[in-house]
Scaffold this motif. Structure first.
Motif, PDB file in Angstrom:
ATOM      1  N   ALA A 193       0.846  -1.203   0.000  1.00  0.00           N
ATOM      2  CA  ALA A 193       0.000   0.000   0.000  1.00  0.00           C
ATOM      3  C   ALA A 193       0.869   1.236   0.000  1.00  0.00           C
ATOM      4  CB  ALA A 193      -0.925  -0.001   1.218  1.00  0.00           C
ATOM      5  N   GLN A 194       0.295   2.334  -0.495  1.00  0.00           N
ATOM      6  CA  GLN A 194       0.978   3.628  -0.523  1.00  0.00           C
ATOM      7  C   GLN A 194      -0.054   4.707  -0.233  1.00  0.00           C
ATOM      8  OE1 GLN A 194       3.860   4.596  -3.741  1.00  0.00           O
ATOM      9  NE2 GLN A 194       2.564   6.362  -4.148  1.00  0.00           N
ATOM     10  N   PHE A 237       8.442   8.709   3.030  1.00  0.00           N
ATOM     11  CA  PHE A 237       9.135   9.431   1.958  1.00  0.00           C
ATOM     12  C   PHE A 237       8.654  10.883   1.952  1.00  0.00           C
ATOM     13  CE2 PHE A 237       9.149  10.986  -2.450  1.00  0.00           C
ATOM     14  CZ  PHE A 237      10.459  10.719  -2.847  1.00  0.00           C
ATOM     15  N   ASN A 238       9.593  11.830   2.027  1.00  0.00           N
ATOM     16  CA  ASN A 238       9.251  13.259   2.041  1.00  0.00           C
ATOM     17  C   ASN A 238       9.050  13.745   0.605  1.00  0.00           C
ATOM     18  OD1 ASN A 238      11.071  16.294   2.948  1.00  0.00           O
ATOM     19  ND2 ASN A 238       8.901  15.965   2.681  1.00  0.00           N
ATOM     20  N   ARG A 239       7.785  13.925   0.219  1.00  0.00           N
ATOM     21  CA  ARG A 239       7.478  14.219  -1.186  1.00  0.00           C
ATOM     22  C   ARG A 239       7.631  15.693  -1.548  1.00  0.00           C
ATOM     23  NH1 ARG A 239       2.265  16.246  -2.228  1.00  0.00           N
ATOM     24  NH2 ARG A 239       0.927  16.369  -0.380  1.00  0.00           N
ATOM     25  N   LEU A 271       4.333  13.828   3.545  1.00  0.00           N
ATOM     26  CA  LEU A 271       4.993  12.532   3.594  1.00  0.00           C
ATOM     27  C   LEU A 271       4.118  11.483   2.917  1.00  0.00           C
ATOM     28  CD1 LEU A 271       6.272  12.464   7.295  1.00  0.00           C
ATOM     29  CD2 LEU A 271       7.497  13.249   5.259  1.00  0.00           C
ATOM     30  N   ILE A 272       4.765  10.493   2.314  1.00  0.00           N
ATOM     31  CA  ILE A 272       4.074   9.334   1.753  1.00  0.00           C
ATOM     32  C   ILE A 272       4.515   8.119   2.555  1.00  0.00           C
ATOM     33  CG2 ILE A 272       3.764   7.860  -0.273  1.00  0.00           C
ATOM     34  CD1 ILE A 272       4.439  10.242  -2.030  1.00  0.00           C
ATOM     35  N   ALA A 295      10.345  21.719  -4.163  1.00  0.00           N
ATOM     36  CA  ALA A 295      10.433  20.605  -5.111  1.00  0.00           C
ATOM     37  C   ALA A 295       9.451  19.524  -4.686  1.00  0.00           C
ATOM     38  CB  ALA A 295      11.852  20.060  -5.153  1.00  0.00           C
ATOM     39  N   ASN A 296       8.935  18.782  -5.677  1.00  0.00           N
ATOM     40  CA  ASN A 296       7.934  17.758  -5.380  1.00  0.00           C
ATOM     41  C   ASN A 296       8.216  16.492  -6.179  1.00  0.00           C
ATOM     42  OD1 ASN A 296       5.107  16.426  -6.237  1.00  0.00           O
ATOM     43  ND2 ASN A 296       4.955  17.293  -4.195  1.00  0.00           N
ATOM     44  N   VAL A 297       8.074  15.343  -5.494  1.00  0.00           N
ATOM     45  CA  VAL A 297       8.137  14.038  -6.141  1.00  0.00           C
ATOM     46  C   VAL A 297       6.880  13.294  -5.715  1.00  0.00           C
ATOM     47  CG1 VAL A 297       9.402  11.884  -6.430  1.00  0.00           C
ATOM     48  CG2 VAL A 297      10.656  14.023  -6.072  1.00  0.00           C
ATOM     49  N   ASN A 298       5.943  13.097  -6.637  1.00  0.00           N
ATOM     50  CA  ASN A 298       4.649  12.519  -6.243  1.00  0.00           C
ATOM     51  C   ASN A 298       4.705  11.003  -6.113  1.00  0.00           C
ATOM     52  OD1 ASN A 298       4.378  11.399  -8.851  1.00  0.00           O
ATOM     53  ND2 ASN A 298       3.391  13.268  -9.623  1.00  0.00           N
ATOM     54  N   GLY A 299       3.581  10.457  -5.660  1.00  0.00           N
ATOM     55  CA  GLY A 299       3.507   9.029  -5.412  1.00  0.00           C
ATOM     56  C   GLY A 299       3.666   8.184  -6.656  1.00  0.00           C
TER      57      GLY A 299
END
Length: 580
Positions: free
Chosen positions: A278-279, A334-336, A362-363, A400-404
């Motif tokens: 799951a995420q 994970f810090n998105r 966070l994810i 900055a952003n890194v999505n799921g």
């Protein structure tokens, strides 16, 4: 600073004992400075100073000599461990973010002043909320302690001797801190590229189950879980499963093997989605300070790949998103969203606090029980992971952003499970040792900071050097200096002797004749000598000549070439006539 003054000391407001020279300041934006210095040799440039130090270079100067610069805005006024004032000397330019100060000559040493200003408590003198400002009016009210002048000299000499030794120790601690950070990165790299367990693999031979076989088993279990959920849903709805319902299974994104480095034999690349159960994104609900609630981990609680349980916020126990957003042991965080340097930092929740939740930046990723989450976190925090973050992150207003979706597609190395356990054990042991060293370094830095503060307090309490009762008391000295100043102010000011313009013009004509005769480059000193300007000529006479030379240079009549040594320090100027 105590109200009880040592013998011979006085207390004065800054405006009464310091010459404020803010009229020398002038701001110039970076693009204009760049335009002005383009193509010019370093020897012709001057330091350009701001609130906390040098911020660039400029092709001219407005200030000269030894002075103290104290931040007006943008300085760390309320941070007791950082400097707010610093010394400058030579020729330089100051922008409008720093006050320009000079101790009253013969009464207050600039070196004594700068140390005292760095010990001052600015709470009652600065204004503003986000960017603190120290106005000139407020600054002039700052109380300063003034010992006899000779005692100031002794204090500064002893103070700088002690602080120099202390700074050397701090430099060693910071070097050890940097070395430890590099070691951590090398450890992470070795963990995820197989180097950490190379000897172990050689000793244990081929595993019973390779990484590829393990991945296939994880994928089989993943599909089985999905099918069980679908059957439970059909049963709950009282429906018979439709023909071909298994074909609707959403296959996880496979790892993109493009440009990936080779792995040890028996390892395989897998996507985070293939390894995930799951995420979920965290809660965006407003948190509070009520520690009776459930702690909520935020991006600041991930430090150096670990969960930091300091500075927590909370949500009520009966919050509507619970228990769905409560963390489980082994969840990957994970810090998105963060600054470009910090986005993507990752840690593993190991029930440091229970129950516990997490914020929306966070994810949380729940991985297969056959994938050790510490190894996935190690990969993301390693140089490999940092490069990946930089390649996929999107930028918006400094964030900055890194999505799921991008995180799910990340390819990570998967080792045989028994080797994963071995790597995790070695990482844990090494991290414990590193943590102990890091704590020892931090203790040393805190002790050095406290010692620095104690040394400064002793200096400004009259306890650092012995007092001499025969020295002129500061109060008497100030009265005398002010009386002398008042008397001098009554005297008519002598008119500054200037060279007649005709004489300067004649010297320029003669200089052109000298350069015409030479027909090539001539040192400025030699050219001046041939014009009758001796080595001992007055400075203002030389400056007037140089002013004329600059005008001729701009007009394209002659060229000025600066000659420097190997270190870029100016030696002399050469002159050459360009037109007949």
């Amino acid at each position: 600073m105590s109200d009880a003054l040592p013998p011979g000391w006085a207390k004065e407001k800054l405006g009464e004992i310091v010459e404020v020279r803010d009229f020398e300041r002038e701001p110039i934006n970076s693009s204009e400075r760049s335009r002005r210095i383009e193509g010019k040799p370093q020897a012709e440039l001057f330091p350009y100073y701001g609130a906390t130090g040098q911020v660039g270079w400029i092709d001219d100067y407005r200030s000269e000599g030894e002075q103290v610069l104290l931040g007006e805005d943008g300085a760390p006024f309320l941070d007791q461990h950082r400097d707010k004032a610093y010394m400058v000397n030579g020729r330089y330019w100051v922008n409008n973010h720093a006050h320009v100060l000079r101790g009253l000559e013969g009464a207050l040493s600039n070196r004594f002043l700068v140390h005292q200003l760095n010990l001052t408590d600015y709470h009652d003198f600065v204004t503003g909320s986000t960017r603190l400002k120290l106005t000139s009016a407020a600054m002039k009210k700052i109380p300063l302690l003034v010992p006899p002048y000779a005692e100031q000299v002794r204090i500064v000499e002893k103070l700088e001797e002690l602080l120099s030794d202390l700074d050397a120790g701090v430099a060693e601690l910071k070097a050890a801190q940097r070395k430890l950070a590099k070691y951590r990165q090398s450890l992470l790299k070795a963990a995820v590229d197989g180097a950490l367990t190379a000897d172990w693999r050689a000793a244990h031979g081929a595993p019973e189950e390779t990484g590829a076989e393990l991945l296939q088993r994880i994928l089989t279990e993943r599909r089985a879980r999905w099918e069980q959920k679908q059957l439970a849903r059909f049963a709950e709805q009282g429906k018979t499963p439709l023909k071909g319902w298994q074909a609707k299974y959403p296959e996880p994104t496979a790892a993109d093997l493009t440009d990936l480095p080779p792995l040890p034999e028996g390892w395989v690349w897998a996507s985070v989605e293939q390894l995930s159960i799951a995420q979920k994104y965290g809660s965006s609900a407003k948190t509070n300070e009520d520690s009776s609630g459930v702690p909520v981990l935020r991006m600041g609680n991930i430090q150096d790949g670990e969960i930091d349980c300091e500075s927590l916020k909370y949500l009520p126990v009966d919050h509507s998103e619970f228990p769905e957003l409560l963390l489980e042991d082994g969840d990957l965080l994970f810090n998105r969203t963060n600054s470009p340097e910090l986005v993507g930092k990752t840690a593993v929740y190991r029930s440091q606090m229970s129950p516990c939740s997490y914020a929306s930046y966070l994810i949380a990723v729940k991985l297969s029980p056959w994938c050790v989450p510490e190894l996935v976190a190690a990969f993301i925090n390693s140089a490999y992971g940092r490069r990946w973050v930089k390649s996929v992150a999107t930028q918006q207003v400094g964030q900055a952003n890194v999505n799921g979706t991008k995180l799910a597609a990340l390819a990570v190395p998967l080792a045989p499970f028994v080797e994963q356990a071995k790597i995790a054990a070695v990482l844990s042991s090494q991290r414990q040792e590193s943590a102990q060293q890091r704590e020892a370094i931090l203790r040393g830095l805190k002790q050095a900071s406290a010692q620095r503060k104690n040394i400064l307090k002793a200096a400004f309490a009259g306890q650092l050097v012995p007092q001499d009762p025969h020295e002129e008391p500061a109060r008497k000295l100030l009265v005398r200096i002010r009386a002398e100043g008042a008397e001098n102010a009554k005297q008519p000011k002598p008119r500054k002797a200037t060279k007649p313009k005709k004489e300067i013009a004649a010297m320029v004509t003669q200089l052109i004749d000298v350069l015409t005769e030479a027909g090539d480059w001539v040192s400025a000193q030699e050219a001046f000598r041939r014009c009758g300007v001796a080595d001992g000529a007055l400075t203002d006479r030389i400056e007037e000549l140089y002013a004329e030379l600059r005008e001729l240079d701009k007009a394209g009549i002659l060229a000025v070439e600066t000659v420097t040594d190997a270190q870029g320090r100016k030696l002399h100027d050469n002159l050459k006539l360009l037109v007949d």
